[in-house]
Write a protein that holds these residues in place. Structure first.
Motif, PDB file in Angstrom:
ATOM      1  N   THR A   4      39.256  -6.647  69.841  1.00 24.34           N
ATOM      2  CA  THR A   4      37.804  -6.704  69.745  1.00 24.34           C
ATOM      3  C   THR A   4      37.246  -5.491  69.014  1.00 24.34           C
ATOM      4  O   THR A   4      36.300  -5.594  68.220  1.00 24.34           O
ATOM      5  N   GLN A   5      37.845  -4.321  69.263  1.00 23.58           N
ATOM      6  CA  GLN A   5      37.390  -3.093  68.604  1.00 23.58           C
ATOM      7  C   GLN A   5      37.652  -3.149  67.103  1.00 23.58           C
ATOM      8  O   GLN A   5      36.845  -2.678  66.301  1.00 23.58           O
ATOM      9  N   MET A   6      38.791  -3.747  66.711  1.00 27.76           N
ATOM     10  CA  MET A   6      39.130  -3.831  65.287  1.00 27.76           C
ATOM     11  C   MET A   6      38.355  -4.934  64.574  1.00 27.76           C
ATOM     12  O   MET A   6      38.121  -4.852  63.365  1.00 27.76           O
ATOM     13  N   SER A   7      37.972  -5.981  65.299  1.00 28.39           N
ATOM     14  CA  SER A   7      37.252  -7.094  64.672  1.00 28.39           C
ATOM     15  C   SER A   7      36.090  -7.521  65.572  1.00 28.39           C
ATOM     16  O   SER A   7      35.076  -6.866  65.610  1.00 28.39           O
ATOM     17  N   ASP A   8      36.262  -8.605  66.313  1.00 29.07           N
ATOM     18  CA  ASP A   8      35.277  -9.009  67.322  1.00 29.07           C
ATOM     19  C   ASP A   8      35.958  -9.928  68.332  1.00 29.07           C
ATOM     20  O   ASP A   8      37.134 -10.249  68.209  1.00 29.07           O
ATOM     21  N   PHE A   9      35.183 -10.356  69.331  1.00 29.38           N
ATOM     22  CA  PHE A   9      35.775 -11.113  70.442  1.00 29.38           C
ATOM     23  C   PHE A   9      36.261 -12.492  70.012  1.00 29.38           C
ATOM     24  O   PHE A   9      37.161 -13.062  70.630  1.00 29.38           O
ATOM     25  N   THR A  10      35.672 -13.052  68.952  1.00 31.56           N
ATOM     26  CA  THR A  10      36.139 -14.367  68.495  1.00 31.56           C
ATOM     27  C   THR A  10      37.577 -14.278  67.992  1.00 31.56           C
ATOM     28  O   THR A  10      38.360 -15.219  68.164  1.00 31.56           O
ATOM     29  N   TRP A  11      37.935 -13.151  67.380  1.00 25.41           N
ATOM     30  CA  TRP A  11      39.318 -12.962  66.941  1.00 25.41           C
ATOM     31  C   TRP A  11      40.232 -12.700  68.144  1.00 25.41           C
ATOM     32  O   TRP A  11      41.425 -13.063  68.120  1.00 25.41           O
TER      33      TRP A  11
END
Length: 449
Positions: free
Chosen positions: A386-393
């Protein structure tokens, strides 16, 4: 499992005594699990005021699961060395005392506060592990309920306690104060533990030919350990990130979030009594595989996944997220509960005694340690993505974890089929139970329905 109404040596001779035992033990499990999560709504703010960083707060929370992971293994293999009743009472007492002590730690600050909080949580986790393994082992040994029913009931109550804990903590913190909240819950558990000590019967120690450590020599048990670890990793990664995702994406209020988490808890609770019905009919690995296959597209839709951009065009839907995760949480019970029966069956066909505290304890300790390991991995895994992208990933990655699980289980089952090795004891095979216990029939044959 022993039949409380047929065995002359059992202290549980009447149905009402057996039901009373179940109610008391399950209530203790519920309150014990609440002591783990009830501090979530208010502890981070209190800890920050004491000088702790987010990393320090993570250490405090993780110390509980680390202790459970280590203790589950240990108690699982030591359970037959002493009366399970003693493990239950000691475990419940340790959790209640640590809950009270955690409230008293508030009088310190800084490094000392961090050390005392972490140590108290570590000891509480150890007590919770003792309580879980001993309770399940005792219920499997002395009650007439099926193993899948016992596992479903205990895991269901723990799941509800885990989800209800934050709501209970918010209420206690609101009507009292920080220290009093711990005293109220810890004191309640202490009294319930005394009641548990009164209703729990003593069980004689057993002498077994097989060492419980040999359980890890069974490939199927390793497969089950792997899939249970991944199951819990996915559940914890979902829970740890869902709140922020719903809040920021849909501006969901705290009260609505409470309702959402209650719905998810209800989904898990509904499945716990239903799944054992299928397990008792012989549907074990088939349930597990179907649950994993269905879970993958559900997690893809929950975000929805960026890989489905061509379908949703960047749109996100609150109800779609809530409903898909609710179904996934229901399926989580399908992934977990049959695993215990599968492990007991595998132990039996590999020379371990079926109706044995040693076998029950080893299986319970092993698979619960997998749950604790997943609880350690899940928040870190989900938080990092989530930190690197978002929760959908993150949800997309959780869907991807289904693939190796399905592959490993499928290859294992196919190998067992080709090698003509049994997954379960054979139907109709009489087991001469030592020490005058009545004869029993082992469970179904290797072919599932």
């Amino acid at each position: 499992m022993g039949n409380c109404m047929d065995s002359p040596t059992s202290g549980l001779r009447a149905v009402w005594k057996e039901r009373l035992l179940m109610v008391v033990v399950l209530t203790v499990q519920f309150v014990s699990r609440c002591t783990d999560t009830f501090l979530y709504p208010f502890f981070p703010q209190e800890a920050t005021a004491k000088g702790l960083t987010p990393t320090h707060i993570g250490i405090v929370f993780s110390s509980f699961e680390l202790s459970r992971f280590l203790t589950f293994f240990t108690i699982g293999y030591l359970i037959s060395k002493a009366n399970p009743k003693h493990w239950c009472v000691v475990g419940g007492g340790l959790v209640s005392v640590c809950c009270v002590l955690f409230g008293l730690v508030d009088s310190t600050s800084g490094t000392l506060y961090l050390v005392l909080c972490s140590l108290t949580r570590f000891l509480a986790g150890s007590g919770a592990a003792m309580l879980t393994v001993a309770s399940i082992t005792l219920l499997l040994k002395i009650t007439s309920y099926s193993s899948s029913f016992v596992i479903g009931a205990v895991e269901g109550m723990q799941g509800v306690g885990y989800m209800a804990g934050p709501a209970l903590g918010s209420a206690l913190y609101t009507i009292s104060n920080y220290t009093s909240a711990f005293w109220i819950l810890g004191g309640s558990l202490f009294l319930l533990n005394l009641a548990q000590a009164l209703v729990l019967p003593s069980v004689e120690q057993e002498v077994n030919k097989q060492s419980s450590i040999n359980l890890f020599n069974i490939p199927g048990v390793l497969v089950l350990f792997f899939q249970v670890t991944i199951y819990k990793t996915i559940v914890e990664a979902t829970y740890s990130g869902a709140s922020n995702y719903l809040s920021f994406t849909f501006q969901t209020s705290p009260s609505t979030l409470g309702i959402v988490f209650s719905v998810w808890s209800a989904g898990y609770l509904v499945g716990c009594p239903l799944i054992p019905l299928l397990v008792n009919k012989g549907f074990i690995y088939s349930q597990i595989l179907i649950a994993w296959v269905v879970a993958a597209p559900l997690y893809m839709l929950a975000g929805p996944s960026p890989l489905l951009e061509f379908l949703f065009n960047g749109q996100k839907y609150f109800l779609l997220t809530v409903i898909t995760i609710t179904i996934s949480i229901f399926l989580a019970g399908v992934q977990l509960i049959p695993s215990f029966q599968a492990a007991i069956n595998l132990a039996a066909v590999n020379g371990h005694e079926k109706d044995s505290m040693q076998t029950y304890g080893a299986v319970t300790g092993t698979l619960n340690s997998a749950i604790a390991l997943g609880s350690l991995i899940g928040p870190v895994f989900g938080g990092a993505i989530t930190q690197m992208s978002d929760f959908t990933w993150t949800l997309t990655s959780l869907a991807g974890l289904s693939l190796p699980v399905v592959t490993v289980i499928s290859v294992y089952l196919l190998s067992m089929k080709l090698l003509k090795l049994p997954l379960k004891p054979i139907v109709g095979e009489d087991v001469k139970i030592e020490n005058g216990e009545k004869e029993k029939l082992l469970s179904e044959s290797t072919d599932e329905e």
